[in-house]
Design an enzyme around this catalytic site. Structure first.
Site, mmCIF file in Angstrom:
data_model
loop_
_atom_site.group_PDB
_atom_site.id
_atom_site.type_symbol
_atom_site.label_atom_id
_atom_site.label_comp_id
_atom_site.label_asym_id
_atom_site.label_seq_id
_atom_site.Cartn_x
_atom_site.Cartn_y
_atom_site.Cartn_z
ATOM 1 N N LYS A 20 33.309 53.254 26.439
ATOM 2 C CA LYS A 20 33.868 54.647 25.979
ATOM 3 C C LYS A 20 33.906 55.150 27.225
ATOM 4 O O LYS A 20 32.864 55.177 28.086
ATOM 5 C CB LYS A 20 33.276 55.582 25.262
ATOM 6 N N ASN A 37 26.470 54.317 36.216
ATOM 7 C CA ASN A 37 26.825 52.946 35.835
ATOM 8 C C ASN A 37 27.537 51.720 36.659
ATOM 9 O O ASN A 37 27.227 52.008 37.479
ATOM 10 C CB ASN A 37 28.897 53.768 34.856
ATOM 11 N N HIS A 45 29.169 48.459 37.661
ATOM 12 C CA HIS A 45 30.600 48.553 37.022
ATOM 13 C C HIS A 45 30.712 47.087 37.797
ATOM 14 O O HIS A 45 30.676 46.496 38.879
ATOM 15 C CB HIS A 45 32.158 49.135 38.606
ATOM 16 N N GLU A 91 25.118 41.816 38.944
ATOM 17 C CA GLU A 91 25.024 42.470 38.632
ATOM 18 C C GLU A 91 22.938 42.076 37.577
ATOM 19 O O GLU A 91 22.967 43.319 37.467
ATOM 20 C CB GLU A 91 25.457 42.929 36.939
HETATM 21 C C1 GRF Z 1 29.359 43.691 32.367
HETATM 22 O O1 GRF Z 1 29.980 42.853 33.484
HETATM 23 C C2 GRF Z 1 28.796 45.305 33.190
HETATM 24 O O2 GRF Z 1 29.603 44.784 34.121
HETATM 25 C C3 GRF Z 1 30.697 45.620 32.322
HETATM 26 O O3 GRF Z 1 30.774 44.584 31.224
HETATM 27 C C4 GRF Z 1 30.072 43.455 31.186
HETATM 28 C C5 GRF Z 1 28.950 43.697 30.014
HETATM 29 O O4 GRF Z 1 28.391 42.272 30.072
HETATM 30 N N1 GRF Z 1 31.279 46.680 32.458
HETATM 31 P P1 GRF Z 1 26.487 43.105 29.141
HETATM 32 O O5 GRF Z 1 26.882 43.347 27.469
HETATM 33 O O6 GRF Z 1 25.861 43.740 29.672
HETATM 34 O O7 GRF Z 1 26.712 41.099 29.071
#
Ligand code: GRF
Length: 207
Positions: free
Chosen positions: A88, A104, A106, A176
């Protein structure tokens, strides 16, 4: 001690890797916030005994409003809000009160493949369809527009031999899980600052 609130909407793998890789002497997750009461990330946080809060969910009786959650975060003296798979847009009041304190992650290389509608698999499909040779992950500051705040750090992967958007998603998720804890630990070490309108991470930039 850096006091952190993490916002989530789904399975919470970034939340989990963040908690596992934070330096416990320097940073602590004090709150997990979601717009979905039944998501895996909330169950995970509850299992660890972390305070959880549901916002703007009309199906959930104890759901908080945007003003109420902002007050909670102020009362808890939160230093950093981390959006980790939060789907959101944040309320303006929160973005104003926590200026330069919201980040954030991404799952692509901004400023490409960002903006409204660019979340989850949509991002990886767009990257795959573009035939781009690289993708990656970006951690950036959050302002009032989707994915437009200043970039803090990025990691790149080669996707020339990839066969599907799902494969990109898997490989990006791995980085990530490294990038987000790295950036948050840099915040805990007070290594991240804005100078001359650019985000710097010392000592990498020789500061
Ligand atoms: C991740 O790829 C994040 O970058 C994106 O949504 C996904 C969330 O994965 N915005 P999780 O809930 O952290 O497993």
């Amino acid at each position: 001690m850096l006091k952190i609130a993490v916002f989530v909407s789904g399975r919470g793998s970034n939340l989990q890797s963040l908690i596992e890789k934070l330096d416990p002497k320097k940073a602590k997750v004090l709150a997990v916030v979601s717009n979905k009461s039944d998501c895996l990330a909330i169950s995970y946080a509850e299992g660890l005994g972390i305070d959880t809060f549901i916002v703007n969910d009309k199906h959930f009786s104890d759901s908080l409003s945007s003003d109420e959650i902002t007050e909670v975060l102020i009362t808890k003296e939160i230093d950093l809000i981390v959006l980790a798979g939060y789907l959101k847009i944040l309320p303006e009041i929160m973005v104003d009160k926590f200026e330069n304190k919201i980040i954030n992650i991404h799952p692509a290389l901004l400023p490409a493949f960002g903006g409204k509608g660019m979340y989850g698999m949509n991002v990886h499909k767009a990257v795959f369809d573009s035939n781009a040779a690289i993708s990656g992950a970006t951690v950036h500051f959050v302002n009032k527009n989707y994915d437009e705040g200043k970039i803090i750090a990025q990691r790149v992967i080669d996707i020339t031999n990839i066969n599907s958007p799902e494969e990109i998603a898997l490989r990006v998720l791995k980085i990530e899980h490294e990038l987000l804890p790295y950036v948050v630990n840099c915040f805990a070490d007070k290594k991240i600052f804005i100078k001359d309108n650019r985000v710097k991470i010392s000592p990498l930039n020789g500061e």
